[in-house]
Design an enzyme around this catalytic site. Structure first.
Site, short mmCIF file in Angstrom:
data_model
loop_
_atom_site.label_atom_id
_atom_site.label_comp_id
_atom_site.label_asym_id
_atom_site.label_seq_id
_atom_site.Cartn_x
_atom_site.Cartn_y
_atom_site.Cartn_z
N HIS A 1 22.72 -4.88 16.38
CA HIS A 1 23.42 -5.98 15.70
C HIS A 1 24.15 -5.36 14.51
O HIS A 1 25.34 -5.57 14.32
CB HIS A 1 22.40 -7.03 15.26
CG HIS A 1 22.99 -8.17 14.49
ND1 HIS A 1 23.85 -9.08 15.04
CD2 HIS A 1 22.85 -8.54 13.20
CE1 HIS A 1 24.21 -9.97 14.12
NE2 HIS A 1 23.63 -9.66 12.98
N ASP B 1 18.16 -10.44 12.81
CA ASP B 1 19.10 -10.80 13.87
C ASP B 1 19.05 -9.81 15.03
O ASP B 1 19.96 -9.76 15.86
CB ASP B 1 20.54 -10.85 13.32
CG ASP B 1 20.75 -12.04 12.38
OD1 ASP B 1 19.81 -12.83 12.20
OD2 ASP B 1 21.86 -12.15 11.82
N ASP C 1 24.86 -13.43 5.21
CA ASP C 1 23.94 -14.57 5.36
C ASP C 1 22.47 -14.13 5.26
O ASP C 1 21.56 -14.96 5.41
CB ASP C 1 24.20 -15.33 6.68
CG ASP C 1 23.99 -14.48 7.91
OD1 ASP C 1 24.48 -13.33 7.95
OD2 ASP C 1 23.33 -14.96 8.86
N HIS C 2 22.24 -12.84 5.01
CA HIS C 2 20.87 -12.34 4.81
C HIS C 2 20.71 -11.69 3.44
O HIS C 2 19.59 -11.32 3.05
CB HIS C 2 20.50 -11.34 5.92
CG HIS C 2 20.53 -11.97 7.27
ND1 HIS C 2 19.40 -12.34 7.96
CD2 HIS C 2 21.58 -12.36 8.04
CE1 HIS C 2 19.75 -12.91 9.10
NE2 HIS C 2 21.07 -12.93 9.17
N HIS D 1 24.30 -8.10 6.54
CA HIS D 1 25.18 -9.27 6.62
C HIS D 1 24.95 -10.24 5.46
O HIS D 1 23.82 -10.45 5.02
CB HIS D 1 24.99 -9.99 7.96
CG HIS D 1 25.60 -9.23 9.10
ND1 HIS D 1 25.23 -9.42 10.41
CD2 HIS D 1 26.58 -8.29 9.11
CE1 HIS D 1 25.95 -8.62 11.20
NE2 HIS D 1 26.77 -7.92 10.43
N HIS E 1 19.04 -6.52 7.24
CA HIS E 1 20.35 -5.91 7.50
C HIS E 1 21.37 -6.43 6.52
O HIS E 1 21.12 -7.35 5.76
CB HIS E 1 20.77 -6.10 8.96
CG HIS E 1 21.09 -7.51 9.35
ND1 HIS E 1 20.15 -8.52 9.36
CD2 HIS E 1 22.25 -8.09 9.76
CE1 HIS E 1 20.72 -9.65 9.77
NE2 HIS E 1 22.00 -9.42 10.01
N HIS F 1 17.67 -16.75 12.93
CA HIS F 1 18.48 -17.96 13.14
C HIS F 1 17.83 -18.91 14.14
O HIS F 1 17.12 -18.47 15.05
CB HIS F 1 19.88 -17.60 13.67
CG HIS F 1 20.75 -16.91 12.67
ND1 HIS F 1 21.61 -17.57 11.83
CD2 HIS F 1 20.88 -15.60 12.37
CE1 HIS F 1 22.24 -16.70 11.06
NE2 HIS F 1 21.81 -15.49 11.37
FE FE Z 1 22.49 -13.62 10.51
ZN ZN Z 2 23.43 -10.74 11.04
#
Ligand code: FE
Ligand code: ZN
Length: 255
Positions: free
Chosen positions: A114, A133, A60-61, A58, A56, A171
């Protein structure tokens, strides 16, 4: 020949994963949370990155997609529904598609909620699910985009997989998730056992991942939105599971 899967920590609480095909030597990173963590994991195994499978949009990915692509010329596969939000995608996929990394085969599963275009990568022969996530151990991702109905539908697709499947999520949230889970499902023996196991793992400096899907189906309250026990606990006896799921998600947001 089974894949080799490396699990490591990236950023603060992200998991990084490398999936290595012994037959062809290809190695895929699941998401690109942090360049250095991924480079270190590659070096530790003597592997070269060939692919990045993105779940996805975001940051942090996706943050390390650019630098890793520049360094390795890796192929980047990602969600069709988020193509406008992710830079550097070479191949777009959505639910029902299949992609190969060398001799390894992944099926793509839509798990919106998400984020709207969120996808999971399932390797049936490896009995491995990379859930990003969308599904965590003892929890699910925060519902940033969309509504409970499609999110619950996506989780039902995951629930239908082989219960022996190992779940690799985005996570290390298991202990915090356990606290909420125990608050809504306090007498669930499977949950109590899984929470104890996770506590021991963290105390020993180990990741709580992978989790066995069958254990999650028994212990994760969000996967139990279709049980009488959880409907009762949420004061929603006889209600549609979507409603129970929505109530659980709202309760967790406020926990
Ligand atoms: Fe994440
Ligand atoms: Zn995420």
């Amino acid at each position: 020949m089974p894949a080799q899967i490396a699990v490591f920590t990236a950023r603060s609480d992200n998991f990084g994963y490398l999936v290595h095909d012994r037959e062809t030597g290809r190695t895929a990173a699941i998401d690109a949370p942090e360049e250095k963590a991924i480079l270190d994991a590659l070096a530790a195994h003597g592997w070269t990155l060939s692919d990045i499978l993105v779940t996805h949009h975001h940051g942090d990915h996706t943050e390390a997609i650019g630098p890793l692509k520049a360094r390795f010329g890796a192929r980047v596969v990602g969600p069709r529904g988020e193509a406008d939000k992710i830079e550097g995608l070479d191949e777009l996929v959505s639910g029902g598609d299949r992609i190969s990394v060398g001799a390894l085969s992944f099926e793509v599963i839509d798990v919106p909620g998400h984020t709207l275009g969120h996808i999971a990568y399932h390797a049936p022969e490896e009995k491995a699910l990379f859930s990003g996530d969308a599904l965590f151990s003892l929890g699910v991702g925060r519902m940033f985009e969309g509504t409970p109905e499609p999110m619950w539908a996506g989780l039902k697709r995951l629930k239908a997989l082989d219960p022996q499947t190992a779940v690799y999520c985005g996570h290390e949230y298991t202990l915090a998730n356990a606290k909420f889970a125990l608050s809504v499902d306090p007498s669930n023996e499977s949950l109590i056992a899984r929470a104890e196991e996770a506590k021991g793992q963290i105390e020993s400096g180990l990741p709580t991942i992978p989790a066995r899907l069958g254990d999650e189906i028994a212990a994760n309250p969000f996967l139990r939105a279709d049980t009488e026990a959880l409907a009762g606990r949420m004061g929603l006896q006889g209600a549609d599971p979507v409603e129970v799921f929505g109530a659980l998600r709202r309760a967790k947001d406020q926990f």
